[in-house]
Write an enzyme that holds these catalytic residues in place. Structure first.
Site, PDB file in Angstrom:
ATOM      1  N   LYS A 140       7.676  -3.912   9.013  1.00 24.34           N
ATOM      2  CA  LYS A 140       6.526  -3.166   8.501  1.00 24.34           C
ATOM      3  C   LYS A 140       6.770  -1.658   8.593  1.00 24.34           C
ATOM      4  CE  LYS A 140       2.315  -4.736   9.446  1.00 24.34           C
ATOM      5  NZ  LYS A 140       1.158  -5.278  10.229  1.00 24.34           N
ATOM      6  N   ILE A 141       6.651  -0.993   7.458  1.00 24.45           N
ATOM      7  CA  ILE A 141       6.806   0.453   7.365  1.00 24.45           C
ATOM      8  C   ILE A 141       5.559   1.018   6.692  1.00 24.45           C
ATOM      9  CG2 ILE A 141       8.152   2.348   6.355  1.00 24.45           C
ATOM     10  CD1 ILE A 141      10.615   0.566   6.480  1.00 24.45           C
TER      11      ILE A 141
END
EC number: 2.2.1.2
Length: 368
Positions: A140-141
């Site tokens: 997750k970014i």
């Protein structure tokens, strides 16, 4: 009998759970949800892990070993969360295989304190990808301005990415551009782009919470009538934007090389206002090729009483535009709403991470 979650899945919506714990894994509850609740994916975040550590002794043996090794708190957090993510990925591996590598995914978040630092985000994403070492993981970014090039760089190196904290349509367009740029670079780098997946997490209920608060300050009947309209309208127009982007010639070139589209993921789907129907962010956002990641309470409410009536997105673009325009005419600035939500989201995620670090530090101290 077919239950609402099965109907939702048949409509093309992937059902994911926004929760994970070692107790859920150890007890077999995650496997139960896969078989009984049509579950095909899991997301996690620092708050979820903090709660898991607070409520369970399932981590004590690992905490004791980490304390004996005198690892840093940051490394302890990576080890603890990586263990659970790897385990969940293994439980979901059959789903990953049976869906042609589309679902069966588990998401692990990059340290959210790095949300404004591109290169450090990339380095952390690559480390987590290596640490977990499972093909069905998403890293997750956040979709901050600094996160966009990090998304491209991570994808270019073969990392599958869950882009989080998307609130505005313009930022969503930039996310899809970053995704396609990442696949183009990955292909240049010799990666098999058919094995690189991504979802774009478009946040829903927080939009209503912020807009409703501003509508309440206006206090007119007209403003009151628009409460609860912004989030669904915004998400529906996001899907329209998705359709436009993934019908472009640029995308067709990538698809011909084996790429799969970056699916819209509806995040923050638990209602914040208890006066709203508890499944509204599920039933009103049914469209093919989407993901809905739900807190367990929303998942169970959907299974119990949701009325799934087919596609509730694609025929409602004109009404969605009308709703957002009506809110704008009352003086509520859409750009200010979405930028406020992004800033608050980054701050909340960072504070959650600090809370998780404090929890692990305290529990490591008890083991030494």
């Amino acid at each position: 009998m077919t239950n609402p979650l099965q109907t939702l899945s048949a409509e093309g919506v992937a059902v994911w759970l926004d929760d994970l714990s070692r107790d859920r894994l150890r007890s077999g509850d995650l496997h139960r949800l896969i078989t009984e609740r049509s579950l095909v994916g899991v997301t996690s975040n620092p708050t979820i892990f903090d709660k898991a550590l607070k409520e369970s002794d399932a981590y004590d043996d690992q905490l004791r070993d980490l304390a004996r090794r005198e690892v840093s708190v940051d490394e302890a957090v990576r080890s603890i969360t990586g263990y659970d993510i790897r385990w969940a990925a293994d439980v979901l591996r059959p789903t990953y295989e049976s869906t042609g590598r589309i679902d069966g995914r588990v998401s692990l978040e990059v340290d959210p304190r790095l949300a404004r630092e591109t290169e450090r985000t990339v380095a952390e994403a690559l480390h987590l990808w290596w640490l977990v070492d499972r093909p069905n993981v998403f890293i997750k970014i956040p979709a901050t301005a600094e996160g966009l090039p990090a998304i491209t760089q991570a994808l270019a190196q073969g990392v599958s990415v869950n882009v989080t904290l998307i609130f505005s349509l313009d930022r969503y367009r930039a996310v899809m551009d970053a995704f396609m740029a990442g696949l183009e670079k990955a292909r240049e780098n010799g990666h098999d782009i058919s094995r690189i997946q991504s979802v774009a997490s478009f946040f829903v209920s927080r939009v209503d919470a912020e807009v409703d608060k501003r509508l309440e300050k206006i206090g007119t009947d007209e403003a009151d009538a628009l409460k609860g309209r912004a989030a669904i309208a915004n998400a529906r127009l996001a899907y329209e934007t998705y359709e436009e982007a993934f019908s472009s010639e640029r995308w067709k070139t990538l698809a011909a090389a084996g790429a799969a589209p970056q699916r819209p993921l509806w995040a923050s789907t638990g209602v914040k206002d208890p006066s709203y129907d508890d499944t509204r962010y599920v039933t009103q956002l049914v469209a093919p090729g989407t993901v809905n990641t739900m807190p367990e309470a929303t998942l169970e409410a959907t299974a119990d009483h949701a009325d799934i009536t087919g596609d509730t997105v694609r025929g409602n673009y004109p009404q969605a535009r009308e709703d957002l325009e009506a809110i704008k005419k009352l003086g509520i600035d859409y750009d200010d709403v979405t930028s406020t939500l992004e800033d608050e989201g980054v701050d909340k995620f960072a504070k959650s991470w600090e809370g998780l670090l404090a929890r692990v530090s305290e529990q490591l101290g008890r083991q030494s």
